[in-house]
Design a protein around this motif. Sequence first.
Motif, PDB file in Angstrom:
ATOM      1  N   SER A  48       0.833  -1.207   0.000  1.00 26.52           N
ATOM      2  CA  SER A  48       0.000   0.000   0.000  1.00 26.52           C
ATOM      3  C   SER A  48       0.861   1.248   0.000  1.00 26.52           C
ATOM      4  O   SER A  48       1.964   1.264   0.567  1.00 26.52           O
ATOM      5  N   PHE A  49       0.344   2.274  -0.643  1.00 25.08           N
ATOM      6  CA  PHE A  49       0.993   3.575  -0.672  1.00 25.08           C
ATOM      7  C   PHE A  49       0.178   4.519   0.209  1.00 25.08           C
ATOM      8  O   PHE A  49      -0.657   5.290  -0.266  1.00 25.08           O
ATOM      9  N   VAL A  50       0.409   4.385   1.494  1.00 23.96           N
ATOM     10  CA  VAL A  50      -0.289   5.200   2.493  1.00 23.96           C
ATOM     11  C   VAL A  50       0.759   5.771   3.436  1.00 23.96           C
ATOM     12  O   VAL A  50       1.940   5.425   3.377  1.00 23.96           O
ATOM     13  N   SER A  51       0.325   6.627   4.338  1.00 22.71           N
ATOM     14  CA  SER A  51       1.245   7.242   5.289  1.00 22.71           C
ATOM     15  C   SER A  51       1.930   6.174   6.141  1.00 22.71           C
ATOM     16  O   SER A  51       1.258   5.305   6.715  1.00 22.71           O
ATOM     17  N   ARG A  59       5.631   0.572   4.994  1.00 21.32           N
ATOM     18  CA  ARG A  59       6.455   1.712   4.579  1.00 21.32           C
ATOM     19  C   ARG A  59       7.481   1.362   3.505  1.00 21.32           C
ATOM     20  O   ARG A  59       8.044   2.250   2.859  1.00 21.32           O
ATOM     21  N   VAL A  81      -4.444   2.385  -1.869  1.00 22.59           N
ATOM     22  CA  VAL A  81      -4.171   3.815  -1.699  1.00 22.59           C
ATOM     23  C   VAL A  81      -5.318   4.433  -0.905  1.00 22.59           C
ATOM     24  O   VAL A  81      -6.449   3.935  -0.941  1.00 22.59           O
ATOM     25  N   ARG A  85      -2.677  11.447  -3.413  1.00 23.40           N
ATOM     26  CA  ARG A  85      -1.210  11.406  -3.346  1.00 23.40           C
ATOM     27  C   ARG A  85      -0.714   9.963  -3.433  1.00 23.40           C
ATOM     28  O   ARG A  85       0.236   9.672  -4.155  1.00 23.40           O
ATOM     29  N   GLY A  86      -1.352   9.073  -2.692  1.00 23.68           N
ATOM     30  CA  GLY A  86      -0.972   7.666  -2.751  1.00 23.68           C
ATOM     31  C   GLY A  86      -1.180   7.088  -4.131  1.00 23.68           C
ATOM     32  O   GLY A  86      -0.382   6.280  -4.617  1.00 23.68           O
ATOM     33  N   ASP A  89       1.638   8.179  -6.324  1.00 22.03           N
ATOM     34  CA  ASP A  89       2.845   7.411  -6.003  1.00 22.03           C
ATOM     35  C   ASP A  89       2.778   6.017  -6.624  1.00 22.03           C
ATOM     36  O   ASP A  89       3.763   5.530  -7.208  1.00 22.03           O
ATOM     37  N   TYR A 101      -9.074   1.077  -3.375  1.00 21.09           N
ATOM     38  CA  TYR A 101      -9.486   2.192  -2.498  1.00 21.09           C
ATOM     39  C   TYR A 101     -10.584   1.738  -1.552  1.00 21.09           C
ATOM     40  O   TYR A 101     -11.634   1.256  -1.997  1.00 21.09           O
ATOM     41  N   THR A 114      -9.525   6.925   7.052  1.00 25.32           N
ATOM     42  CA  THR A 114      -8.863   7.833   6.110  1.00 25.32           C
ATOM     43  C   THR A 114      -8.982   9.307   6.492  1.00 25.32           C
ATOM     44  O   THR A 114      -8.581  10.176   5.726  1.00 25.32           O
TER      45      THR A 114
END
Length: 286
Positions: A48-51, A59, A81, A85-86, A89, A101, A114
């Motif tokens: 995943s492209f998350v914080s 990460r 995502v 932004r994710g 990326d 999503y 989210t």
Amino acid sequence: MISQKEVKLIECPRDAMQGIKEFISTDLKAKYINAILQCGFDTVDFGSFVSPKAIPQMRDTAQVLNKLDLSTTKSKLLAIVANARGATDACAFEEITYLGYPFSISEIFQVRNTNKTIQQSFEELQNIMEIAQKHNKQVVTYLSMGFGNPYGDPWNVEIVGQWVDKLSAIGVNILSLSDTVGSSTPEVIQYLFSHLIPAYPRVEFGAHLHTTPNQWHEKIDAAFKSGCIRFDGAIKGYGGCPMATDALTGNMPTEKMLSYFTQQQVNTGVNSLRFESTYNVALQVF
């Protein structure tokens, strides 16, 4: 068009790993996912492209991706995502086919997951779909809390239907009904899939079912016999939702699904010997 003698299985190592607090090394993640890629699953939900603050375990998704051998696999890659932004990326990587999503129809869960209201999430999904289209990606929308929620937020089959209608209207064409906290019953699963699938022929409906060990069969049986041919799972049922009230609730165990579809004489595309080998690698990860 896929018939009910053939199903799509989506293996979800990302879902299985993301809740583990102790960091799993990038090399071990890649070893596990590379084994999964040799099994024959339709899609692998790999990262995943998350914080990194939100999901520390994921990460290193970009680093894991660089270590994957895609030269001999037929499986497609899916990355989760949570915002535009994710999505941007994830779209930087040609290897990724799908952006996933999570769209919750529970207001409380959407904010917790989210930090957005349902309406804000709906608008974010439209942004993500635009980004995906520009980069030749497809979006898989997960209708989380699709079978109820523990917060007392409004839920019934009519509400689910209304959101399916809204999502279909903006171009969502892969929609996975997600049993986020294991609250589904065979009766509700049967009702939703048997009504929604014929009503929205342009939408590919999936089942992301969470379950306790003694309920898996009745849930997958209800979904399959109601026309669903897309199923998410995780080896040994690892993962699931930390919001679930029952500690035994986890993902649909992939090995149970494979056994079920073998008995139904349905083709999954999964090589049993390679799956057995991958199952053994899973024991090194979890």
